[in-house]
Enzyme design. Sequence first.
Site, PDB file in Angstrom:
ATOM      1  N   LYS A   1      12.682  10.556  14.874  1.00 46.71           N
ATOM      2  CA  LYS A   1      12.988  11.977  15.106  1.00 46.71           C
ATOM      3  C   LYS A   1      12.074  12.864  14.262  1.00 46.71           C
ATOM      4  O   LYS A   1      11.468  13.808  14.763  1.00 46.71           O
ATOM      5  CB  LYS A   1      14.463  12.287  14.757  1.00 46.71           C
ATOM      6  CG  LYS A   1      15.481  11.444  15.498  1.00 46.71           C
ATOM      7  CD  LYS A   1      16.910  11.806  15.118  1.00 46.71           C
ATOM      8  CE  LYS A   1      17.294  11.541  13.688  1.00 46.71           C
ATOM      9  NZ  LYS A   1      17.347  10.106  13.307  1.00 46.71           N
TER      10      LYS A   1
ATOM     11  N   ARG B   1       9.016   1.631   5.784  1.00 44.79           N
ATOM     12  CA  ARG B   1       8.934   2.908   5.061  1.00 44.79           C
ATOM     13  C   ARG B   1       9.106   2.677   3.561  1.00 44.79           C
ATOM     14  O   ARG B   1       8.392   3.265   2.746  1.00 44.79           O
ATOM     15  CB  ARG B   1       9.994   3.892   5.574  1.00 44.79           C
ATOM     16  CG  ARG B   1       9.993   5.198   4.795  1.00 44.79           C
ATOM     17  CD  ARG B   1      10.619   6.348   5.533  1.00 44.79           C
ATOM     18  NE  ARG B   1      12.037   6.155   5.780  1.00 44.79           N
ATOM     19  CZ  ARG B   1      12.759   6.932   6.562  1.00 44.79           C
ATOM     20  NH1 ARG B   1      12.190   7.948   7.189  1.00 44.79           N
ATOM     21  NH2 ARG B   1      14.034   6.722   6.737  1.00 44.79           N
TER      22      ARG B   1
ATOM     23  N   ARG C   1      13.704   6.738  -0.675  1.00 44.48           N
ATOM     24  CA  ARG C   1      14.929   7.488  -0.377  1.00 44.48           C
ATOM     25  C   ARG C   1      16.149   6.699  -0.830  1.00 44.48           C
ATOM     26  O   ARG C   1      16.228   5.498  -0.614  1.00 44.48           O
ATOM     27  CB  ARG C   1      15.016   7.732   1.143  1.00 44.48           C
ATOM     28  CG  ARG C   1      14.671   9.146   1.545  1.00 44.48           C
ATOM     29  CD  ARG C   1      14.558   9.294   3.022  1.00 44.48           C
ATOM     30  NE  ARG C   1      15.809   9.111   3.733  1.00 44.48           N
ATOM     31  CZ  ARG C   1      15.991   9.437   5.008  1.00 44.48           C
ATOM     32  NH1 ARG C   1      14.990   9.964   5.703  1.00 44.48           N
ATOM     33  NH2 ARG C   1      17.143   9.232   5.602  1.00 44.48           N
TER      34      ARG C   1
HETATM   35  P1  AP5 Z   1      11.260   8.808  11.081  1.00 46.59           P
HETATM   36  O1  AP5 Z   1      10.419   9.688  11.905  1.00 46.59           O
HETATM   37  O2  AP5 Z   1      11.512   9.173   9.653  1.00 46.59           O
HETATM   38  O3  AP5 Z   1      12.662   8.544  11.812  1.00 46.59           O
HETATM   39  P2  AP5 Z   1      13.973   9.415  11.791  1.00 46.59           P
HETATM   40  O4  AP5 Z   1      14.631   9.196  13.094  1.00 46.59           O
HETATM   41  O5  AP5 Z   1      13.666  10.827  11.388  1.00 46.59           O
HETATM   42  O6  AP5 Z   1      14.730   8.607  10.646  1.00 46.59           O
HETATM   43  P3  AP5 Z   1      15.488   9.012   9.346  1.00 46.59           P
HETATM   44  O7  AP5 Z   1      15.646   7.737   8.573  1.00 46.59           O
HETATM   45  O8  AP5 Z   1      14.863  10.169   8.623  1.00 46.59           O
HETATM   46  O9  AP5 Z   1      16.812   9.452  10.019  1.00 46.59           O
HETATM   47  P4  AP5 Z   1      18.215   9.750   9.552  1.00 46.59           P
HETATM   48  O10 AP5 Z   1      18.775  10.376  10.750  1.00 46.59           O
HETATM   49  O11 AP5 Z   1      18.967   8.591   9.018  1.00 46.59           O
HETATM   50  O12 AP5 Z   1      17.957  10.682   8.273  1.00 46.59           O
HETATM   51  P5  AP5 Z   1      18.226  12.208   7.962  1.00 46.59           P
HETATM   52  O13 AP5 Z   1      17.225  12.610   6.965  1.00 46.59           O
HETATM   53  O14 AP5 Z   1      18.348  13.008   9.211  1.00 46.59           O
HETATM   54  O15 AP5 Z   1      10.656   7.328  11.185  1.00 46.59           O
HETATM   55  C1  AP5 Z   1      11.189   6.264  10.431  1.00 46.59           C
HETATM   56  C2  AP5 Z   1      10.039   5.304  10.064  1.00 46.59           C
HETATM   57  O16 AP5 Z   1       9.534   4.706  11.252  1.00 46.59           O
HETATM   58  C3  AP5 Z   1       8.862   6.008   9.391  1.00 46.59           C
HETATM   59  O17 AP5 Z   1       8.318   5.150   8.411  1.00 46.59           O
HETATM   60  C4  AP5 Z   1       7.871   6.230  10.544  1.00 46.59           C
HETATM   61  O18 AP5 Z   1       6.535   6.239  10.117  1.00 46.59           O
HETATM   62  C5  AP5 Z   1       8.157   5.027  11.440  1.00 46.59           C
HETATM   63  N1  AP5 Z   1       7.982   5.317  12.872  1.00 46.59           N
HETATM   64  C6  AP5 Z   1       8.275   6.476  13.532  1.00 46.59           C
HETATM   65  N2  AP5 Z   1       7.993   6.350  14.848  1.00 46.59           N
HETATM   66  C7  AP5 Z   1       7.521   5.081  15.018  1.00 46.59           C
HETATM   67  C8  AP5 Z   1       7.064   4.355  16.157  1.00 46.59           C
HETATM   68  N3  AP5 Z   1       7.047   4.905  17.394  1.00 46.59           N
HETATM   69  N4  AP5 Z   1       6.668   3.075  15.985  1.00 46.59           N
HETATM   70  C9  AP5 Z   1       6.697   2.505  14.744  1.00 46.59           C
HETATM   71  N5  AP5 Z   1       7.098   3.139  13.620  1.00 46.59           N
HETATM   72  C10 AP5 Z   1       7.521   4.424  13.758  1.00 46.59           C
HETATM   73  O19 AP5 Z   1      19.678  12.161   7.313  1.00 46.59           O
HETATM   74  C11 AP5 Z   1      19.906  11.568   6.046  1.00 46.59           C
HETATM   75  C12 AP5 Z   1      21.335  11.812   5.613  1.00 46.59           C
HETATM   76  O20 AP5 Z   1      21.576  13.228   5.463  1.00 46.59           O
HETATM   77  C13 AP5 Z   1      22.449  11.338   6.573  1.00 46.59           C
HETATM   78  O21 AP5 Z   1      22.745   9.963   6.440  1.00 46.59           O
HETATM   79  C14 AP5 Z   1      23.601  12.245   6.153  1.00 46.59           C
HETATM   80  O22 AP5 Z   1      24.206  11.813   4.967  1.00 46.59           O
HETATM   81  C15 AP5 Z   1      22.903  13.563   5.882  1.00 46.59           C
HETATM   82  N6  AP5 Z   1      22.814  14.421   7.096  1.00 46.59           N
HETATM   83  C16 AP5 Z   1      21.678  14.846   7.701  1.00 46.59           C
HETATM   84  N7  AP5 Z   1      21.978  15.607   8.773  1.00 46.59           N
HETATM   85  C17 AP5 Z   1      23.326  15.650   8.842  1.00 46.59           C
HETATM   86  C18 AP5 Z   1      24.234  16.250   9.752  1.00 46.59           C
HETATM   87  N8  AP5 Z   1      23.801  16.958  10.808  1.00 46.59           N
HETATM   88  N9  AP5 Z   1      25.557  16.068   9.544  1.00 46.59           N
HETATM   89  C19 AP5 Z   1      26.020  15.369   8.489  1.00 46.59           C
HETATM   90  N10 AP5 Z   1      25.216  14.752   7.576  1.00 46.59           N
HETATM   91  C20 AP5 Z   1      23.866  14.898   7.768  1.00 46.59           C
END
Ligand code: AP5
Length: 192
Positions: free
Chosen positions: A13, A127, A139
Amino acid sequence: MRLIFLGPPGAGKGTQAKLLTERYGIPQLSTGDMLRSAVAQQSEVGKRAKAVMDAGQLVSDDIVNEIVSDRIDAPDCAKGFILDGYPRTVPQAIALDRMLEEKGLKLDAVIELKVDEAALVRRMENRVAETVAAGGTVRSDDNPEAFRRRLEEYREKTAPLSQHYARTGQLKTVDGMADVDTVTAEIERVLA
Ligand code: AP5
């Protein structure tokens, strides 16, 4: 252009949102980044969110709804925005629907990235390895236990959003298993 990126942790994402930001000239609004910044600043929100995030659980709907509502009022969102990681629960989706209606705004599309769980775990491990190799800080929720919990939270609370947006006709599903450029091209195709 107002978009939502849906998908499990590690689906890409953030990666795709950043690329579309350049393409469309609109900001990426990552609730994860906003919360991590609040934790780093030790603000009131950050203090409340830290333990929950470290455990891989979701922060309360009220906190994220307020953060997003304030953020989309900022001048850089006038032409649109890309929501990355929000909404993540059905109550958040309902709050967003209401928020947008009150602000007189409409969503253009919801893009769901589909990726197998085994690939998600490998991406998280990659990552971590890349971050360590670059001398960065891993992280606090990128470890096997928290990641397992993040996947559970996704299955239980976020996956039902696909149906919510399928009903509104805004859902576009994209295969997120391909390489980054191929996924970007597919997203641009479904948005065209
Ligand atoms: P990346 O692009 O970082 O993937 P992502 O989907 O953004 O993954 P995240 O781990 O950041 O998602 P998340 O939803 O758990 O975290 P968030 O910060 O939102 O890619 C991941 C890896 O894969 C990278 O190394 C990249 O290079 C690689 N990659 C990407 N595309 C690829 C491809 N096509 N092929 C191969 N490799 C690839 O949330 C963190 C925490 O915050 C949550 O757990 C929660 O506690 C809190 N939080 C955030 N938003 C909310 C909400 N709305 N409500 C409640 N709590 C929330």
